[in-house]
Design an enzyme around this catalytic site. Structure first.
Site, PDB file in Angstrom:
ATOM      1  N   HIS A 145       0.867  -1.180   0.000  1.00 29.82           N
ATOM      2  CA  HIS A 145       0.000   0.000   0.000  1.00 29.82           C
ATOM      3  C   HIS A 145       0.901   1.225   0.000  1.00 29.82           C
ATOM      4  CE1 HIS A 145      -2.364   3.137   1.876  1.00 29.82           C
ATOM      5  NE2 HIS A 145      -1.873   2.916   3.067  1.00 29.82           N
ATOM      6  N   TYR A 199      -5.746   9.376   2.200  1.00 34.29           N
ATOM      7  CA  TYR A 199      -5.744   9.926   3.561  1.00 34.29           C
ATOM      8  C   TYR A 199      -4.458  10.719   3.787  1.00 34.29           C
ATOM      9  CZ  TYR A 199      -2.787   5.887   4.865  1.00 34.29           C
ATOM     10  OH  TYR A 199      -1.784   4.954   4.950  1.00 34.29           O
ATOM     11  N   ASP A 207     -27.244 -19.782  18.722  1.00 36.52           N
ATOM     12  CA  ASP A 207     -28.548 -20.410  18.909  1.00 36.52           C
ATOM     13  C   ASP A 207     -28.689 -21.470  17.826  1.00 36.52           C
ATOM     14  OD1 ASP A 207     -28.985 -18.670  16.777  1.00 36.52           O
ATOM     15  OD2 ASP A 207     -31.038 -18.201  17.353  1.00 36.52           O
TER      16      ASP A 207
END
Ligand code: FAD
Length: 829
Positions: free
Chosen positions: A222, A260, A552
């Site tokens: 990056h 940014y 659940d």
């Protein structure tokens, strides 16, 4: 205290050491391949911007804790966090709307945030171009983490507390015996351990491979660049010489262009996500050298300036003052991306004592470390980290190809505006049910989750809209809630309630628990008494020790020693499998195995008042209330196909889930569709199902409730058998839970009958943010939007609250649930 080895002295590893010593653990060794003063991982060059707001409550809470901890970490009067505030700006109308939604997330998760006008953005950040900025979102508590400094301070502090650090020491293997880690191998010998936690950042894949664990992360480069000094800032007074403290403006995000910004004294730092994905194989980077410096470290590749051209042009547009500068320095820094963008933490499913904490940003580092430390020391994390758990992935999602493709897509989309229902662009058609060919013929609109293609509605049902009674007509939707939506769902819901519909239930997880110890295992792990005759279905909960809900499930007793579980995710499968393994080891006479059967089976939900007419045309088995009562299961034949028929319903209507093996699925679909013709059967999709299930108050684990909630708060106490004699996990915890809950999951009906919310919006009570929406839908039967929300326990039925949707307040009433058929007469008749 156990002997712990932490692999990696980046921001995650040292935070974990700190969190463990602060909990009284003593025997901790951190093994780092690089030099400790600058190990050379992602942390060593991280610019450290911390924007806390995230659509995920978990991620926001992890970031919030990280900020608090970094603020508290000080030496010589100076901390490790410069709380400059964060400013996210919009240069497009779409982003301006997105910022409203992000303001909602911040409010929901307890972060102070303010939407600001274009002018206010300029006041706050005078370098911004007033011609381009339409508005912004300001978060005062965001700021710059001084990650490398924090790491050094934590090393110092934990060393003093007795943590041992081995620098320049690569871990070359993980030692194991009898399914348990025993230590790590290094060139200087073994380091024995009861617990090994890999905090190896983007080297996680290589460490995982040492124990046969597939860690689904992809290292990607990056771009980050620094400008020359900005003339206007050159003489500015900077408040510290420590990098990161010498900044005064908020940290800045320009997501419309994947950019940014932060200050480095009088220089600017620019980070860019708009370039092509640049994957890296960590193992190919070679050994970390003995001496690492800012320019030479394994996580830092050469800057490829052509990839940065757009970034520079766009930066000049946003911050015109940058035209007086040029790029002084840049690099392509490596860090981890994952298939769903989340971190990867927790216990390895098949190796005791081995844990990972990887793909973690600086932003979430201390929060993740705290969660892992809590898991190690107490068995559970206070913050629900289920969405970060390594066991959330299924086998297909662990393949290198899948990880590579989806992680790269996540890089590309990192700042994009993503609708909550948006499917992955690719891979598609990865997992399809046997009915897929028919679904396509019917014009199914597919959305993807976990690799499964799931029909949301069928275009073939469009003509039903002509006959839809006025009471069932759907309302107009705003542009956002109209995405991935069709009014056809209203017609599908109408047909389900008034005639009959077939739903593809294949993507729900199914696994089989079998063996002489099957009952014992399930008795021990669930809240219900499962000592019932074969042929019974039980809706029950899996709790943790503190009675937080960890799942659940539906448990169907098929035979004495064969149970089938209907679950929500792979996590439950890994949990049960591990507990079964223990049981096999500890009491061989209670042998039990857990087998995944989702992909080898398929299931059709045949539901609606005319379901019995349909089944009578295609089966001679007894489907009467006596022959197959509600919550009963039995083996039947449908059109000559062996089928397991489960008398249960996710939509609250009479009918069955009809399950067969995958290769017979298409034949089953065709047979039911044919037999149903006489009775007006349709195929119906998930959008209708979601509306109908919400009207019945059926919860979605993960979205409506999680480990932070107990059964009473979540309104599922009926799934707990308080008279159960056998002990079960969470039983003691339940008795320690408050009898009057401080918060509750409540059903809301939207007052104006038409304004929709989609989930995660903040809810205001008496003018104050007091909770948040979990899941929501337009209730087609009740003719108005409905939502579930976590609210203070003191809020009573009939009271009015307000949900914030794109900055607009929508009044809703707390109502008794379920809204549809509270006596279950539709199910029992
Ligand atoms: P690392 O810091 O990489 O630590 C892992 C350690 O493990 C390394 O020191 C490595 O040497 C060691 N190790 C690996 N294998 C072995 C082995 N076999 N034996 C011994 N030791 C081993 N995040 C933010 O939150 N905000 C930002 O603004 C930001 N910007 C970024 C900009 C760039 C250019 C990059 C590249 C990253 C950015 N990140 C940002 C991400 C952030 O830097 C990382 O996610 C974070 O630093 C990861 O920390 P870690 O401790 O997990 O990994």
């Amino acid at each position: 205290s156990q002997r712990v080895v932490i692999i990696g002295a980046g921001i995650v590893g040292v935070n974990l050491a700190d969190e463990l010593v602060s909990r009284g653990w003593k025997d901790i060794t951190v093994v780092e391949q690089g030099p400790l003063n600058m190990p050379g991982g992602s942390t060593s060059h991280a610019p450290g911007l911390v924007f806390q707001t995230n659509p995920s409550k978990t991620m926001t809470r992890l970031a919030k804790y990280t900020v608090e901890k970094l603020l508290s970490l000080k030496k010589d009067g100076q901390g490790c966090f410069n709380q400059l505030g964060g400013l996210e700006v919009a240069t497009t109308p779409e982003r301006l709307e997105e910022l409203k939604r992000r303001h909602g997330y911040a409010t929901s998760w307890g972060i102070e945030a303010r939407l600001v006008s274009g002018e206010e953005c300029i006041q706050m950040y005078p370098l911004l171009n007033k011609e381009t900025v339409l508005g912004g979102l300001h978060i005062p508590t965001d700021g710059l983490a001084l990650a490398a400094r924090a790491t050094q301070l934590l090393i110092e502090r934990t060393r003093e507390a007795g943590v041992r650090y081995l620098g320049n020491t690569p871990v070359t293997d993980i030692e194991r015996s009898n399914g348990h880690v025993t230590g790590v191998t290094t060139p200087n010998g073994s380091v024995p351990a009861d617990i090994v936690v890999s905090c190896a950042g983007f080297w996680g894949v290589e460490i995982g491979a040492m124990v046969g664990l597939q860690v689904p992360l992809l290292p990607l480069a990056h771009q980050y660049a620094k400008t020359t000094a900005l003339p206007g800032l050159r003489n500015r007074e900077v408040n510290s010489r420590i990098n990161g403290m010498n900044a005064t403006l908020p940290i800045l995000r320009h997501q419309d262009q994947d950019l940014y910004y932060r200050e480095h004294g009088d220089q600017f730092g620019i980070g860019y996500y708009g370039h092509r994905p640049m994957p890296v194989v960590a193992g190919s980077l070679g050994l970390t050298p003995e001496h690492v410096d800012e320019k030479n470290m394994p996580s830092r590749l050469d800057f490829t300036s052509r990839d940065f051209e757009t970034a520079w042009n766009e930066s000049e547009k946003l911050l015109p003052a940058l035209r007086e500068t040029h790029i002084a320095d840049g690099f392509n820094g490596i860090f981890s991306f994952t298939p769903d963008g989340g971190p990867i933490i927790g216990r390895a499913p098949d190796l005791e004592g081995f844990y990972v904490a990887e793909a973690v940003w600086v932003t979430h580092s201390a929060g993740i470390a705290q969660a892992v430390a809590q898991i190690l020391t107490t068995g559970r994390s206070e913050i629900d980290v289920g969405e970060c758990d390594i066991s959330r992935f299924e086998e297909i999602q662990l393949s290198r190809e899948y990880v590579s493709e989806t992680s790269q897509q996540n890089f590309v989309e990192i700042y994009d505006i993503i609708h909550p229902l948006a499917p992955k662009v690719s891979p598609r058609n990865l997992r399809i049910s046997p009915f897929n060919v028919r679904q396509r013929e019917l014009g199914a609109y597919f959305l993807e989750v976990g690799g499964w293609e799931r029909p949301f509605w069928y275009e073939a049902n469009a003509e039903l809209l002509k006959y839809l009674p006025a009471k069932w007509q759907p309302v107009e939707r705003d542009a956002w809630s109209a995405q991935h939506y069709s009014p056809i769902s209203a017609a599908e819901a109408w047909k389900t309630r008034n005639a009959v519909a077939m739903y593809d239930m294949t993507a729900f997880h199914r696994f089989e628990v079998s063996g002489p110890g099957a009952l014992h295992l399930l008795q021990r792990l669930t809240t219900s008494d499962l000592k019932k005759e074969p042929g019974s279905i039980t809706y029950t909960l899996l709790l943790d020790d503190a009675a937080g809900i960890r799942g659940d499930i539906f448990v169907s007793r098929i035979e004495d020693e064969v149970f089938q579980i209907g679950a929500n995710s792979a996590t439950e499968f890994h949990y049960l499998s591990r507990e079964a393994r223990f049981q096999r080891q500890q009491s061989p006479s209670q042998w039990v195995q857990v087998r995944e059967i989702t992909g080898s089976t398929c299931s059709i939900g045949l539901w609606g008042p005319r379901a019995r007419d349909v089944i009578a045309g295609v089966s001679t088995d007894d489907f009467s209330n006596k022959g197959l009562p509600y919550f009963g299961v039995k083996k039947v034949h449908v059109a000559g196909i062996p089928v397991l028929a489960f008398r249960k319903s996710y939509v609250g209507e009479l009918g069955w889930e009809l399950q067969t093996s995958a290769e017979l699925g298409l034949r089953l679909w065709d047979a039911i569709a044919q037999a149903g013709k006489l009775h007006g059967i349709i195929a119906a999709g998930r959008a209708a199902l979601n509306s109908l299930r919400l009207e019945k108050g059926y919860r979605i684990y993960g979205a409506d409730m999680g480990t932070e909630h107990d059964p009473l708060e979540a309104g599922v106490v009926s799934a707990v058998d308080l008279k159960k004699k056998d002990d079960f996990v969470g039983k003691a915890g339940l008795s320690r839970r408050p009898k009057t809950p401080a918060r509750r999951l409540r059903c809301l009906a939207i007052n104006d009958g038409q304004s929709l919310v989609l989930g995660k919006e903040p809810v205001f009570y008496k003018g104050k943010a007091a909770g948040y929406i979990t899941t929501a839908a337009f209730g087609f039967t009740v003719g108005r939007p409905i939502a579930y929300a976590w609210l203070p326990g003191s809020v009573s039925l009939g009271e009015t609250v307000e949900a914030e949707y794109f900055g607009r307040h929508i009044a809703a009433t707390v109502v008794a649930e379920p809204l549809y058929d509270p006596r279950n007469s539709r199910l029992l008749d």
